[in-house]
Design a protein around this motif. Structure first.
Motif, PDB file in Angstrom:
ATOM      1  N   GLY A   2       0.828  -1.197   0.000  1.00 57.44           N
ATOM      2  CA  GLY A   2       0.000   0.000   0.000  1.00 57.44           C
ATOM      3  C   GLY A   2       0.863   1.246   0.000  1.00 57.44           C
ATOM      4  O   GLY A   2       2.020   1.220   0.395  1.00 57.44           O
ATOM      5  N   ARG A  29      -4.528   0.504   8.035  1.00 51.54           N
ATOM      6  CA  ARG A  29      -4.115  -0.289   6.864  1.00 51.54           C
ATOM      7  C   ARG A  29      -3.217  -1.473   7.206  1.00 51.54           C
ATOM      8  O   ARG A  29      -3.047  -2.369   6.383  1.00 51.54           O
ATOM      9  N   THR A  32      -4.414  -5.174   6.574  1.00 51.24           N
ATOM     10  CA  THR A  32      -4.648  -5.642   5.207  1.00 51.24           C
ATOM     11  C   THR A  32      -3.441  -5.500   4.290  1.00 51.24           C
ATOM     12  O   THR A  32      -3.464  -6.005   3.173  1.00 51.24           O
ATOM     13  N   GLU A  33      -2.398  -4.840   4.748  1.00 50.62           N
ATOM     14  CA  GLU A  33      -1.212  -4.624   3.920  1.00 50.62           C
ATOM     15  C   GLU A  33      -0.001  -5.296   4.547  1.00 50.62           C
ATOM     16  O   GLU A  33       0.278  -5.105   5.725  1.00 50.62           O
ATOM     17  N   LEU A  36       3.775  -1.325   3.767  1.00 51.09           N
ATOM     18  CA  LEU A  36       3.229   0.002   3.524  1.00 51.09           C
ATOM     19  C   LEU A  36       4.349   0.961   3.151  1.00 51.09           C
ATOM     20  O   LEU A  36       5.383   1.000   3.820  1.00 51.09           O
TER      21      LEU A  36
END
Length: 98
Positions: A2, A29, A32-33, A36
């Motif tokens: 991400g 985030r 789900t990542e 990053l």
């Protein structure tokens, strides 16, 4: 992977309030990542108050090694890199001593 473009979410990286906005986005985030990227494109410098709230407080959720593995800072300059690096080094050492 991400990407978080800091200036898409705050007008400037000036204080802890701006840092809190970025911190909350990163935390939201992380589940789900795997990795990053935090882009500081257009940011000339950051104060320690921004870095402490946006990034250092992530140590409350992740180990220093996990942060190094999952968070990448891009489009930065030497001042920003040094500020982030020195704050993480200090805080990781301080927490390890306790």
């Amino acid at each position: 992977m991400g990407m978080i473009r800091v200036l898409d979410f705050v007008d400037r990286c000036y204080n802890g309030e701006d840092g809190q906005v970025i911190h909350d986005i990163i935390v939201s985030r992380l589940p789900t990542e795997v990795e990053l990227f935090v882009s500081l494109e257009g940011v000339d410098s950051v104060p320690s108050s921004f870095v402490n709230v946006a990034f250092i407080s992530l140590l409350d959720f992740l180990s220093f090694n996990e942060i190094k593995r999952r968070l990448r800072f891009v489009n930065t300059n030497s001042q920003i890199n040094e500020m982030i690096k020195s704050r993480f080094a200090f805080e990781a050492k301080r927490r390890a001593a306790h």
